[in-house]
Design a protein around this motif. Structure first.
Motif, PDB file in Angstrom:
ATOM      1  N   CYS A 321       0.819  -1.220   0.000  1.00 14.49           N
ATOM      2  CA  CYS A 321       0.000   0.000   0.000  1.00 14.49           C
ATOM      3  C   CYS A 321       0.846   1.260   0.000  1.00 14.49           C
ATOM      4  O   CYS A 321       0.313   2.367   0.133  1.00 14.49           O
ATOM      5  N   GLY A 322       2.161   1.114  -0.120  1.00 15.37           N
ATOM      6  CA  GLY A 322       3.037   2.283  -0.115  1.00 15.37           C
ATOM      7  C   GLY A 322       3.020   2.958   1.231  1.00 15.37           C
ATOM      8  O   GLY A 322       3.210   2.332   2.269  1.00 15.37           O
ATOM      9  N   ASP A 323       2.778   4.260   1.235  1.00 17.86           N
ATOM     10  CA  ASP A 323       2.670   5.001   2.496  1.00 17.86           C
ATOM     11  C   ASP A 323       1.242   5.489   2.708  1.00 17.86           C
ATOM     12  O   ASP A 323       1.001   6.489   3.376  1.00 17.86           O
ATOM     13  N   TYR A 324       0.292   4.738   2.158  1.00 21.33           N
ATOM     14  CA  TYR A 324      -1.123   5.114   2.250  1.00 21.33           C
ATOM     15  C   TYR A 324      -1.891   4.060   3.047  1.00 21.33           C
ATOM     16  O   TYR A 324      -2.487   3.131   2.480  1.00 21.33           O
ATOM     17  N   ALA A 325      -1.894   4.176   4.362  1.00 23.14           N
ATOM     18  CA  ALA A 325      -2.598   3.222   5.217  1.00 23.14           C
ATOM     19  C   ALA A 325      -4.096   3.227   4.938  1.00 23.14           C
ATOM     20  O   ALA A 325      -4.772   2.205   5.121  1.00 23.14           O
ATOM     21  N   ASN A 326      -4.632   4.361   4.486  1.00 18.64           N
ATOM     22  CA  ASN A 326      -6.064   4.450   4.204  1.00 18.64           C
ATOM     23  C   ASN A 326      -6.480   3.518   3.065  1.00 18.64           C
ATOM     24  O   ASN A 326      -7.634   3.079   2.991  1.00 18.64           O
ATOM     25  N   VAL A 327      -5.527   3.190   2.173  1.00 20.19           N
ATOM     26  CA  VAL A 327      -5.822   2.264   1.082  1.00 20.19           C
ATOM     27  C   VAL A 327      -6.170   0.887   1.640  1.00 20.19           C
ATOM     28  O   VAL A 327      -7.083   0.218   1.145  1.00 20.19           O
ATOM     29  N   TRP A 328      -5.461   0.471   2.672  1.00 16.82           N
ATOM     30  CA  TRP A 328      -5.743  -0.824   3.292  1.00 16.82           C
ATOM     31  C   TRP A 328      -7.131  -0.830   3.925  1.00 16.82           C
ATOM     32  O   TRP A 328      -7.869  -1.812   3.817  1.00 16.82           O
ATOM     33  N   GLU A 329      -7.517   0.273   4.542  1.00 17.44           N
ATOM     34  CA  GLU A 329      -8.853   0.365   5.130  1.00 17.44           C
ATOM     35  C   GLU A 329      -9.918   0.272   4.040  1.00 17.44           C
ATOM     36  O   GLU A 329     -10.954  -0.391   4.216  1.00 17.44           O
ATOM     37  N   THR A 330      -9.656   0.910   2.901  1.00 18.71           N
ATOM     38  CA  THR A 330     -10.590   0.838   1.779  1.00 18.71           C
ATOM     39  C   THR A 330     -10.728  -0.589   1.274  1.00 18.71           C
ATOM     40  O   THR A 330     -11.847  -1.077   1.018  1.00 18.71           O
ATOM     41  N   LEU A 331      -9.611  -1.292   1.146  1.00 21.61           N
ATOM     42  CA  LEU A 331      -9.639  -2.670   0.656  1.00 21.61           C
ATOM     43  C   LEU A 331     -10.409  -3.582   1.611  1.00 21.61           C
ATOM     44  O   LEU A 331     -11.182  -4.440   1.168  1.00 21.61           O
ATOM     45  N   LYS A 332     -10.219  -3.398   2.906  1.00 27.11           N
ATOM     46  CA  LYS A 332     -10.941  -4.225   3.884  1.00 27.11           C
ATOM     47  C   LYS A 332     -12.440  -3.972   3.819  1.00 27.11           C
ATOM     48  O   LYS A 332     -13.240  -4.906   3.985  1.00 27.11           O
TER      49      LYS A 332
END
Length: 490
Positions: A321-332
């Motif tokens: 996810c690089g440095d974008y933790a919010n992307v992981w939240e979106t995927l979940k």
């Protein structure tokens, strides 16, 4: 004003000067400021490359030359997305392998300077445009694609950049002018020339020639033969007008810019991929979500397609996810199954753990790295970029937009581009046979995933093509760029 003997109209030159004045009014003009420089270690890159980072330090010695290593080479870059950092790491890796100490000079890392203020403002605009282009088909079609494909191609655009680069020279003031420098974005190369540096290589990215990337006075290195001809002739840089060409002494085809540790292990890594494909072992997919954090929903569809195979232990997924933790939240949120902690494992901001994981995945010494879903995210930008390089050796297929990763020696599944210029990276890779065609929709990408999972021969073919390209020195571009910066002949 002329660029390679081609006259820039008075109108365009006045526009360039007006743009420079606008930046001075907004961010100031620090060309008379004396910034003292020093060298510090980098938590991620010093260990593998012996790399040192150039920083502003007003308490440093007046003579920057006194702290320089014996055989230095500067890697000039900016953080604008991940691509230019990735090329820089390739150059640093190659330089280190050749016995030189790479010095990292990021013009976007000095917040007190006019230079960084300008670049940061431009970076914010570009990131916003990248994300908006993925949300709005109209914006992408009528603004973003034309800007990235044709707008940046115009010679007049380069005139504006050249004037702006005059404001980026201050940090070069105390650097000895004869140190070799490789610019992995055009602004460091242009700034170095304006500052009087005498050994400047301008490492041009992508496979779509654009005037944006010109830095007259430097040696331009090119990754593909298509781009080489486009830059040599400056074809299309001023509509249908036939322009004076670049002198051949100013342009060299080098091949792809790839890290030493990846190039020297191509044969071993392809052998392991063929073993996994031939013997029914889990096929590993590495999904890289770029620096703009865009395309989360696109990747989600691919993960959904892979999950049945993951549950059957036929596939394994790595997600950076690089440095974008919010992307992981979106995927979940899009894939509730990813909330299963027994199936999905996070590796966040723990560089030692991530390096250990990658090492075991490469060697195949444990089952943990070959099963389930493993997600990586790092606040440190260097770790966020470099973990992809480490995992690349361990994966079977890299799933990515056709950015700079299009040139890497690993089988690739290309999703939709961000910007028209990236299209040509996928075309080049598909022609080489080390990547798929660009998948314009999640449905097409999902179909490609199924093809890969149901037909192991596809991976064997990709690996064969990578090995053939390796024999033809296609992936030697970083070594060649370093040699050219050092004044060597290829």
């Amino acid at each position: 004003m002329q660029i390679f003997g081609n006259e820039i109209s008075k109108k365009d030159y006045k526009k360039a000067c007006k743009g420079q004045k606008k930046f001075i009014k907004k961010f100031g003009d620090d060309r008379n400021v004396d910034y003292k420089l020093n060298l510090v270690n980098n938590e991620v890159l010093t260990k593998p490359f012996g790399l040192k980072t150039i920083v502003i330090d007003q308490n440093a010695a007046s003579d920057f030359a006194s702290v320089l290593p014996e055989k230095p080479i500067i890697i000039g870059n900016i953080r604008m997305g991940f691509g230019h950092y990735r090329i820089s790491m390739a150059m640093a890796s190659a330089a280190h392998a050749m016995g030189y100490t790479p010095l990292w000079l990021d013009l976007n890392s000095f917040p007190e300077t006019t230079c960084t203020k300008i670049i940061s403002a431009q970076n914010d605009l570009y990131s916003m445009g990248s994300r908006l282009s993925q949300k709005s088909k109209l914006f992408n079609k009528f603004v973003w694609e034309p800007l990235n494909y044709e707008g940046f191609k115009k010679l007049s655009y380069n005139a504006g950049d050249q004037k702006n680069a005059e404001l980026m020279t201050t940090v070069f003031k105390n650097i000895p002018k004869d140190i070799p420098i490789i610019g992995t974005h055009v602004w460091p190369a242009q700034a170095a020339i304006h500052a009087g540096m005498t050994k400047v290589v301008n490492a041009i990215p992508d496979n779509w020639p654009m005037a944006l990337h010109l830095a007259e006075g430097s040696l331009h290195t090119i990754q593909t033969q298509n781009s080489y001809w486009g830059y040599l002739t400056l074809n299309g840089f001023d509509g249908d007008k036939v322009l004076n060409p670049m002198p051949m002494k100013d342009i060299v085809y080098t091949g792809h810019y790839i890290d030493d540790e990846l190039v020297k292990n191509i044969e071993e890594d392809c052998k392991k991929r063929c073993d996994r494909a031939s013997n029914g072992k889990p096929i590993r997919f590495l999904l890289t979500i770029g620096g703009a954090g865009a395309q989360g929903e696109f990747f989600a569809q691919i993960i959904k397609t892979l999950m049945p195979y993951v549950n059957q232990k036929k596939a394994c997924i790595y997600v950076n996810c690089g440095d974008y933790a919010n992307v992981w939240e979106t995927l979940k949120n899009l894939i509730p199954e990813l909330k299963n902690e027994g199936l999905c494992h996070t590796h966040f901001d723990n560089w030692t753990d991530e390096c250990d994981f990658a090492e075991k995945a490469i060697s195949g010494s444990d089952d943990f790295s070959s099963n389930g879903v493993h997600v990586f995210c790092n606040k440190d930008i260097f770790a966020a970029v470099y973990i992809t390089n480490l995992l690349m050796r361990a994966c079977d297929f890299l799933v990515t937009k056709p950015s700079e990763l299009a040139f890497y020696p690993v089988p690739k599944l290309f999703i939709r581009r961000i910007g028209g210029h990236e299209m040509w990276g996928a075309i080049h890779s598909a022609d080489l046979g080390d990547g798929t065609q660009e998948c314009a929709t999640p449905e097409i990408a999902s179909a490609a995933v199924k093809q890969i999972m149901e037909n192991p021969q596809l991976e064997l073919d990709f690996c064969k093509n990578i090995l053939n390209a390796h024999k033809n020195h296609v992936y030697d571009g970083a070594y060649n760029a370093v040699k050219l910066a050092l004044g060597m002949q290829l």
